[in-house]
Scaffold this active site. Structure first.
Site, mmCIF file in Angstrom:
data_model
loop_
_atom_site.group_PDB
_atom_site.id
_atom_site.type_symbol
_atom_site.label_atom_id
_atom_site.label_comp_id
_atom_site.label_asym_id
_atom_site.label_seq_id
_atom_site.Cartn_x
_atom_site.Cartn_y
_atom_site.Cartn_z
ATOM 1 N N SER A 1 0.592 9.575 -1.407
ATOM 2 C CA SER A 1 1.609 8.754 -2.065
ATOM 3 C C SER A 1 1.862 9.295 -3.471
ATOM 4 C CB SER A 1 1.155 7.296 -2.139
ATOM 5 O OG SER A 1 2.134 6.486 -2.761
ATOM 6 N N ARG B 1 -7.745 3.212 8.766
ATOM 7 C CA ARG B 1 -7.714 2.181 7.718
ATOM 8 C C ARG B 1 -9.124 1.628 7.553
ATOM 9 N NH1 ARG B 1 -3.423 -0.221 5.691
ATOM 10 N NH2 ARG B 1 -2.103 0.297 7.479
ATOM 11 N N ARG C 1 -8.100 10.009 6.679
ATOM 12 C CA ARG C 1 -6.852 10.122 7.425
ATOM 13 C C ARG C 1 -6.545 11.575 7.795
ATOM 14 N NH1 ARG C 1 -2.577 5.386 5.531
ATOM 15 N NH2 ARG C 1 -4.045 3.669 5.888
ATOM 16 N N GLU D 1 1.310 7.523 6.758
ATOM 17 C CA GLU D 1 1.170 7.937 5.355
ATOM 18 C C GLU D 1 -0.238 8.446 5.059
ATOM 19 O OE1 GLU D 1 0.236 6.187 1.101
ATOM 20 O OE2 GLU D 1 1.279 4.800 2.443
ATOM 21 N N ARG E 1 -11.354 -0.663 -0.950
ATOM 22 C CA ARG E 1 -10.235 -1.602 -0.860
ATOM 23 C C ARG E 1 -10.535 -2.690 0.173
ATOM 24 N NH1 ARG E 1 -4.935 2.456 -0.957
ATOM 25 N NH2 ARG E 1 -5.523 3.544 -2.888
#
Length: 294
Positions: free
Chosen positions: A219, A144, A257, A216, A129
């Protein structure tokens, strides 16, 4: 904690488990070199999540890591993800941002008999990403990044079954976090914040003691017929009646994460990291990650 805690960057650098400097020089910000025991912990997390999903009867799929434009943008509104997708110059190919995208495309333009539903899949893949936007990607560390490892859950089902399967996907992810003994919360997304392609959605957030906040890591979404309609995926009953089926997805494991959460929540006073009991069998029975003697 009865001692001053460290963030995951300081912990992993002190234990010589990462090299952010080398990755910044060779690739730029948002990348990393995992070293030694942290790289092995990454693989342990993947295998742990895979074994969990296999035991639940989900079929394992290894997907392509690149898709054409029609396939990769079918999962959601194109404008919502076009800033995050890496494209191959001069070709109709794009690096996937999640295995949800190729899993959705697996049955494009197919009509699946109702008796074969639900189809429950999971995939392991590297994801890519750009992560552009207001939040940027300048924070050093693993939270991230431009690339990460993820195990994804995905279901094709009859429309009347999607609500109960949503609960099943949530239960799967909660069990993973409970097995790892990580503190978490489930945050139901209110209607006003739901994206156009989602009927219902929730974020599963893990607690970070260093920031004293939840972040988070999973999801969950029930997209009803939005995604399937865009790729012409239908189901047919015994009488020949066709309907657009429903799709759902949820993260089983995003390792970078989760590793942040493990490093920060399982740190010891001497700077070592306790290995969660559920992962110890995947780490040759070891219990601790500690600094190696030079």
């Amino acid at each position: 904690f009865n001692f001053k805690i460290k963030n995951h960057v300081d912990l992993s650098e002190d234990l010589d488990l990462v090299d952010f400097q080398a990755s910044a020089e060779s690739a730029g910000s948002g990348f990393y070199y995992l070293k030694g025991d942290l790289a092995l912990l990454n693989q342990a997390l993947i295998r742990f999540a895979m074994d969990k999903m296999i035991k639940k009867g989900y079929d394992y799929i290894e997907p392509p890591l690149m898709l054409n434009e029609k396939s990769i943008f079918a999962s959601m509104d194109k404008a919502a993800i076009q800033d995050s997708v890496y494209s191959i110059s001069g070709e109709d190919l794009h690096l996937i941002g999640t295995a949800e995208q190729p899993l959705l495309a697996l049955h494009a333009r197919q009509t699946i008999p109702e008796w074969k539903l639900p189809k429950k899949y999971f995939s392991y893949s590297m994801c890519f990403r750009k992560e552009v936007g207001s939040h940027g990607i300048n924070e050093k560390g693993l939270w991230r990044t431009h690339q990460f490892n993820k195990v994804e859950q995905f279901i094709f089902c009859k429309p009347e079954d999607s609500k109960k399967l949503y609960d099943e996907l949530l239960k799967n992810s909660e069990e993973i976090l409970q097995d790892l003994k990580l503190p978490y919360r489930v945050l139901e997304i209110c209607t006003g914040d739901l994206a156009d392609w989602k009927f219902r959605s929730a974020d599963i957030d893990v607690y970070r003691p260093t920031t004293k906040e939840y972040g988070e890591i999973m999801s969950l979404s029930n997209c009803t017929d939005y995604q399937a309609r865009r790729l012409g995926i239908k189901t047919i009953d015994k009488k020949g009646n066709k309907r657009v089926l429903h799709t759902l997805n949820n993260t089983a494991m995003a390792t970078s994460r989760i590793m942040v959460a493990i490093l920060e929540n399982y740190q010891q006073k001497d700077g070592s990291i306790k290995i969660p009991d559920a992962l110890s069998p995947y780490m040759d029975g070891r219990k601790i990650i500690s600094k190696k003697a030079k």
